[in-house]
Design an enzyme around this catalytic site. Structure first.
Site, PDB file in Angstrom:
ATOM      1  N   ASN A   1       0.334  -1.534  -0.365  1.00 54.90           N
ATOM      2  CA  ASN A   1       0.229  -0.089  -0.183  1.00 54.90           C
ATOM      3  C   ASN A   1       1.013   0.884  -0.001  1.00 54.90           C
ATOM      4  OD1 ASN A   1      -1.551   2.001   0.808  1.00 54.90           O
ATOM      5  ND2 ASN A   1      -2.300   1.416   2.650  1.00 54.90           N
TER       6      ASN A   1
ATOM      7  N   LYS B   1       0.207   3.657  -0.277  1.00 50.64           N
ATOM      8  CA  LYS B   1      -0.283   5.399   0.514  1.00 50.64           C
ATOM      9  C   LYS B   1      -0.712   6.636  -0.937  1.00 50.64           C
ATOM     10  CE  LYS B   1      -0.431   3.209   4.552  1.00 50.64           C
ATOM     11  NZ  LYS B   1      -0.609   3.182   6.014  1.00 50.64           N
TER      12      LYS B   1
ATOM     13  N   HIS C   1      -9.674   0.954   5.025  1.00 52.23           N
ATOM     14  CA  HIS C   1      -8.085   1.630   5.178  1.00 52.23           C
ATOM     15  C   HIS C   1      -8.697   2.627   6.535  1.00 52.23           C
ATOM     16  CE1 HIS C   1      -4.258   2.714   6.637  1.00 52.23           C
ATOM     17  NE2 HIS C   1      -4.413   1.725   5.407  1.00 52.23           N
TER      18      HIS C   1
ATOM     19  N   GLU D   1      -6.933   5.165   7.886  1.00 50.50           N
ATOM     20  CA  GLU D   1      -6.494   6.284   7.358  1.00 50.50           C
ATOM     21  C   GLU D   1      -7.717   7.035   6.561  1.00 50.50           C
ATOM     22  OE1 GLU D   1      -3.064   5.377   5.474  1.00 50.50           O
ATOM     23  OE2 GLU D   1      -2.319   5.224   7.235  1.00 50.50           O
TER      24      GLU D   1
ATOM     25  N   GLU E   1      -5.535  -4.707  10.237  1.00 46.12           N
ATOM     26  CA  GLU E   1      -4.740  -3.299  10.594  1.00 46.12           C
ATOM     27  C   GLU E   1      -4.998  -2.568  11.667  1.00 46.12           C
ATOM     28  OE1 GLU E   1      -2.421  -2.685   7.051  1.00 46.12           O
ATOM     29  OE2 GLU E   1      -4.701  -1.388   6.731  1.00 46.12           O
TER      30      GLU E   1
ATOM     31  N   GLY F   1       2.344   2.247  10.840  1.00 44.38           N
ATOM     32  CA  GLY F   1       3.110   3.418  10.665  1.00 44.38           C
ATOM     33  C   GLY F   1       4.281   3.960  11.988  1.00 44.38           C
TER      34      GLY F   1
ATOM     35  N   SER G   1       2.857  -2.048  10.094  1.00 47.78           N
ATOM     36  CA  SER G   1       4.409  -2.205  10.389  1.00 47.78           C
ATOM     37  C   SER G   1       5.156  -3.501   9.997  1.00 47.78           C
ATOM     38  CB  SER G   1       4.731  -1.601  11.706  1.00 47.78           C
ATOM     39  OG  SER G   1       4.529  -0.990  12.601  1.00 47.78           O
TER      40      SER G   1
END
Ligand code: PGA
Length: 254
Positions: free
Chosen positions: A9, A11, A97, A99, A169, A175, A215
């Protein structure tokens, strides 16, 4: 069908030149994978067709979009529909996702619509779920993830459900460099499979691919992927370096 998958991904990263360089490094030569393996690269919208060209003729490699809109078409300036993505020859799309859920206020109900539209357009949704640190600290993660899955996926017919890939996730691991332990990942993946079993039966649940994200790196991928219910990873930061992502591909269960 249950697969072992290394999914990247990207991003909102890479200019066009950087994208070309990374795609070149990933595709020539591409790591040769086994028949039960897949590599999926989720790139920003402007690079979808380009990325697809790089992997044309490379067995087991696919390109994904990172999102699609929850409406079919029309006056939605700046949005991209599932039909548009599919018409570019793309096969997969990330949906939900964390985010997008947090910065763009995407709700479980909106994500249910996106999943429907993706399937209608023959795209495979990579459906993301995951709890915040607060939810985990209160030990409410199972109820939280159960609700995300129920509200966004359980409208599907039993025949449709196997077309989904799920990515667990945990938000606290994305991250942050703080990976869930392989035991925590296994525990949640097995809970997700049990939840699916209750609704659709065990043969459907056993057939679903469940990825771990948060991660994942070359150095921890093998330990995570060796767990029985962890079928690979959805990888952010570490997917932006070809050598690191190749290590992750090589860590898929044999
Ligand atoms: P990360 O991101 O690997 O950088 O933690 C994973 C993701 O958000 O998909």
């Amino acid at each position: 069908m249950r697969m072992q998958i290394a999914a990247a991904n990207w991003k909102m990263n890479c200019t066009l030149d950087e994208a070309k360089q990374l795609l070149k490094e990933l595709s020539s030569p591409a790591i040769k994978i086994k028949s039960q393996h897949r590599v999926i690269i989720a790139v920003p919208f402007p690079y979808l067709i380009l990325a697809k060209e790089f992997f044309t003729g490379v067995p087991g490699y696919f390109v994904a979009a990172q999102n699609c809109y929850d409406k079919e078409a029309g006056a939605y300036t700046g949005e991209v529909s599932a039909a548009m993505i599919a018409s570019c020859g793309i096969t997969h799309v990330i949906i939900g996702h964390s985010e997008r859920r947090s910065y763009f206020s995407e709700t479980n109900a909106m994500l249910a619509e996106k999943v429907k539209l993706a399937l209608k357009n023959h795209l495979t949704p990579i459906f993301c779920c995951g709890e915040s640190l607060k939810v985990r600290e209160e030990n409410l993660q199972n109820a939280f993830i159960g609700r995300q899955i129920e509200e966004s996926l359980f409208h599907l017919e039993p025949g449709q459900f196997p077309r989904i890939i799920i990515a667990y996730e945990p938000i606290w691991a994305i991250g942050t460099g703080k990976t869930a332990t392989s035991e925590q990942a296994q525990e949640m993946h097995s809970f997700i499979r049990r939840t699916i079993t209750e609704k659709y039966g065990s043969s459907v649940a056993e057939d679903i691919t469940i990825l771990y994200g948060g991660s994942v790196k070359g150095s921890n991928a093998a330990e995570l992927f060796e767990k029985p219910d962890v079928d690979g990873g959805l990888v952010g930061g570490a997917s932006l370096k070809a050598a690191e992502f190749k290590k992750i591909i090589e860590s898929l269960k044999k």
